[in-house]
Every structure is written in structure tokens, then in C-alpha cells.
Write a protein that holds these residues in place. Structure first.
Motif, PDB file in Angstrom:
ATOM      1  N   ARG A  66     -17.115   0.475 -59.001  1.00 33.73           N
ATOM      2  CA  ARG A  66     -17.070   1.306 -57.981  1.00 33.73           C
ATOM      3  C   ARG A  66     -18.220   1.129 -56.945  1.00 33.73           C
ATOM      4  NH1 ARG A  66     -14.521   6.448 -58.342  1.00 33.73           N
ATOM      5  NH2 ARG A  66     -14.794   7.808 -56.490  1.00 33.73           N
ATOM      6  N   GLU A  67     -19.623   1.194 -57.374  1.00 35.56           N
ATOM      7  CA  GLU A  67     -20.800   1.328 -56.282  1.00 35.56           C
ATOM      8  C   GLU A  67     -20.853   0.492 -55.947  1.00 35.56           C
ATOM      9  OE1 GLU A  67     -22.539   3.734 -55.943  1.00 35.56           O
ATOM     10  OE2 GLU A  67     -23.770   2.343 -54.773  1.00 35.56           O
ATOM     11  N   ARG A 113     -17.814   0.922 -52.898  1.00 37.41           N
ATOM     12  CA  ARG A 113     -17.993   1.290 -52.118  1.00 37.41           C
ATOM     13  C   ARG A 113     -19.144   1.012 -51.060  1.00 37.41           C
ATOM     14  NH1 ARG A 113     -20.991   7.050 -53.220  1.00 37.41           N
ATOM     15  NH2 ARG A 113     -23.023   6.239 -54.153  1.00 37.41           N
ATOM     16  N   ASP A 130     -12.088   6.347 -46.307  1.00 32.34           N
ATOM     17  CA  ASP A 130     -12.272   6.320 -47.493  1.00 32.34           C
ATOM     18  C   ASP A 130     -13.939   6.494 -48.091  1.00 32.34           C
ATOM     19  OD1 ASP A 130      -9.875   4.396 -48.434  1.00 32.34           O
ATOM     20  OD2 ASP A 130     -10.620   2.565 -47.757  1.00 32.34           O
ATOM     21  N   LEU A 131     -14.964   6.021 -46.930  1.00 30.56           N
ATOM     22  CA  LEU A 131     -16.288   6.513 -47.057  1.00 30.56           C
ATOM     23  C   LEU A 131     -16.476   7.866 -47.230  1.00 30.56           C
ATOM     24  CD1 LEU A 131     -17.581   4.113 -44.554  1.00 30.56           C
ATOM     25  CD2 LEU A 131     -17.712   4.054 -46.876  1.00 30.56           C
ATOM     26  N   TYR A 134     -15.643   8.123 -51.216  1.00 30.09           N
ATOM     27  CA  TYR A 134     -16.104   7.639 -51.773  1.00 30.09           C
ATOM     28  C   TYR A 134     -18.208   8.942 -51.496  1.00 30.09           C
ATOM     29  CZ  TYR A 134     -13.318   4.605 -53.275  1.00 30.09           C
ATOM     30  OH  TYR A 134     -11.746   3.559 -53.617  1.00 30.09           O
ATOM     31  N   TYR A 135     -18.528   8.805 -50.426  1.00 30.19           N
ATOM     32  CA  TYR A 135     -20.015   9.497 -49.722  1.00 30.19           C
ATOM     33  C   TYR A 135     -19.979  10.862 -50.530  1.00 30.19           C
ATOM     34  CZ  TYR A 135     -21.452   4.453 -50.334  1.00 30.19           C
ATOM     35  OH  TYR A 135     -22.326   3.239 -50.524  1.00 30.19           O
ATOM     36  N   TRP A 188     -21.428  11.023 -45.664  1.00 36.53           N
ATOM     37  CA  TRP A 188     -21.430   9.730 -45.703  1.00 36.53           C
ATOM     38  C   TRP A 188     -22.179   9.204 -44.836  1.00 36.53           C
ATOM     39  CZ3 TRP A 188     -18.836   7.051 -42.185  1.00 36.53           C
ATOM     40  CH2 TRP A 188     -18.232   7.256 -41.368  1.00 36.53           C
ATOM     41  N   GLY A 194      -9.065   6.343 -50.833  1.00 40.51           N
ATOM     42  CA  GLY A 194      -9.897   5.382 -51.626  1.00 40.51           C
ATOM     43  C   GLY A 194      -9.633   3.678 -51.634  1.00 40.51           C
TER      44      GLY A 194
END
Ligand code: HEM
Length: 249
Positions: free
Chosen positions: A36-37, A40, A83-84, A87-88, A92, A153
Motif C-alpha cells: 500500500r505504501e 500510494r 485517490d490521494l 490514501y493520505y 494530502w 483507491g
């Protein structure tokens, strides 16, 4: 006058495509090992790339060559922003940064846009055709591997205006016809193919930068097992025909 730019690009980037597919990062993704890390970080990096590219395409939309291949419905920046956020989180923008390869890619796109805008065709081709092709199968693998909630995502690979396999096929055929109809001489066609290879290389280098992190996460023995074999490229012709795509509904 029609050219054969579409097949020149496909054939002329075959080796680069195979090299990109054979990065350890991609081999791991294809085997369902998506960290995942690192994923992203790749999306964040692509955010810088696409926002630069799309700003340049828009700015040159009245250019005879760039304008003809500018399809705003392909724009990835808004989807990458979503998406960002996913994830963040909502802050972000303060948390992301480009990879070194991304910095160089962005700088290069800016130079091309300033001095040889017709070469932007190569950059658009490599990213959009990639996301519309192999990207569609990567999307499914990534969704399963990261167990993503519906609709979140993988906006990078969602083309809202091309929601079906048929729509994507039709669009890709139109895109290739458009490439072939661009008003270009042979020397410029050659420069565009070279530029597309450079674009592949920027993408490959970004994935190389993430390799150590993937290795650390999944462990060296598994990493070595998954990455040791070379994969035949998806755009390499076998027995006279291209290996068909894996984009299914
Ligand atoms: C494991 C990763 C990848 C897989 C499995 C994959 C798979 C494929 C497949 C099956 C096609 C053929 C689609 C068709 O004929 O319609 C294709 C085309 C393409 N891919 Fe990939 N791909 C991968 C990575 C990439 C990357 C990293 C890029 C560039 C950043 C890329 C760019 C392209 C382009 C530009 C085409 C269009 C070729 C053409 O018909 O002119 N691909 N890919």
C-alpha cells in the motif's frame, strides 16, 4: 496525409514496454503483492506527472498536433486527487512528494512543452494508452490485493466516460486513428517514437525507486522468488499477432 505513427509507437516501444513490465515492482503487483505504501507513493508521483502533462496539453490545445490528440475526457488529475485524499487524507497536498524520477519526468515534460510541444504526443500516448490497456488489469489486481472499498483507491484507472470494455476498445481505435492522422513528417515521427521511449524510461525509473521498499515489506525470499523470471512483454508480437489484452469487464 495519414501516417503509421500508431504502429510505429507500438513497435518502437515494445522493448521499453517489456522493460517496464519486468520491473520488480510490476512483477510483484502482477502476483498480487501490492504494498500500500509504495502504491500510494506511485500515485502521488503520477499526480505531479499528470498535472504537468495535462496543464501543458491544455495550454497547447490550439496547436495543430497537440490539439488533435487532446482528449480532456482522459484527464487523470481529478481522479488522482481523489485517490490521494483516500490514501493520505484531506491534507494530502502537504504530505506527498515526487520521486526523483518524477522530478526529472516533470522537468522534462515542461521543457518539451516549451520547446517542442509536438513531442507531448509521446507523453500522452505512453500514459493514457497504458492506463487504458494494462492499467485495467492492474486495477483489478490492486483492488483485490488492497481489499479496497467500492469506488475508492483506483481512480487512476477509472475512465468514467469509457466505462465498458467496448467503449475503451472503440476509444483506443479512435486514438490510434488520430495518431495516424496527425500532420507530421517522418523526422518528427521518429522523434516522437524516441520521446515515447524516454517516457517509458521515466516510468521504469520511478518503479525502480520503490523496489527496495517493496522488498523490505514482502521479505527478500518471496521478493526473489517473484521477480527472478523475465516476463514476455504484452506488446510483443507472438506468431504474428499481438498478445491480447487482459482487460475484461
Ligand atoms: C505489468 C504491467 C503492465 C501490463 C500487464 C501491461 C499490459 C499491456 C497490454 C496487455 C497491452 C496491449 C493492449 C492492447 O493491445 O490494446 C498494453 C499496451 C500498452 N501499455 Fe502496458 N502494461 C503494463 C505496464 C505498462 C506501463 C508501466 C506502461 C507505461 C507507463 C504501459 C504502457 C502501454 C502502452 C502505451 C500501451 C499501448 C501499446 C499500443 O498498442 O500502442 N504499460 N499494455
Amino acid at each position: 496525409m495519414a501516417s503509421n505513427l500508431a504502429s510505429r509507437l507500438r513497435d518502437g516501444t515494445q522493448q521499453s514496454h517489456t522493460a517496464a513490465e519486468n520491473t520488480a515492482f510490476m512483477k510483484c503487483v502482477l502476483k498480487g503483492m501490492v504494498v500500500r505504501e509504495s502504491f500510494r507513493k506511485l500515485l502521488a508521483n503520477l499526480y505531479y506527472v499528470y498535472s504537468t502533462l495535462e496543464e501543458a496539453l491544455q495550454r497547447h490545445q490550439n496547436h495543430a498536433v497537440v490539439g488533435a490528440i487532446y482528449f480532456p475526457e482522459l484527464n487523470r488529475t481529478p481522479n488522482l486527487e481523489l485517490d490521494l485524499v483516500f490514501y493520505y487524507g484531506e491534507h494530502w497536498r502537504n504530505q506527498i512528494q515526487p520521486l526523483n524520477a518524477g522530478l526529472a519526468y516533470v522537468k522534462h515534460i515542461r521543457e518539451v512543452a516549451a520547446h517542442s510541444p509536438e513531442l507531448l504526443v509521446a507523453h500522452a500516448y505512453v500514459r493514457y494508452m497504458g492506463d487504458l490497456s494494462g492499467g485495467q488489469s492492474l486495477k483489478k489486481i490492486i483492488r483485490t490485493a488492497l481489499d479496497l472499498p467500492p469506488g475508492r483507491g483506483t481512480g487512476l484507472y477509472e475512465f468514467e466516460q469509457l466505462p465498458t470494455l467496448e467503449a475503451r476498445h472503440t476509444f483506443k481505435a479512435k486514438y490510434r486513428d488520430t495518431l495516424n492522422s496527425l500532420p507530421l513528417n517522418q523526422a518528427t515521427i521518429q522523434r516522437i517514437v524516441l520521446e515515447a521511449n524516454a517516457a517509458f524510461e521515466f516510468n521504469r525509473k520511478a518503479m525502480l525507486e520503490l523496489e527496495a521498499e517493496v522488498k523490505a515489506e514482502i521479505g527478500e525470499p518471496v521478493f526473489n522468488l517473484v521477480t527472478h523470471q523475465e516476463k514476455l512483454g504484452s506488446t510483443v508480437k507472438t506468431a504474428g499477432r499481438a498478445v491480447e489484452l487482459i482487460d475484461t469487464e
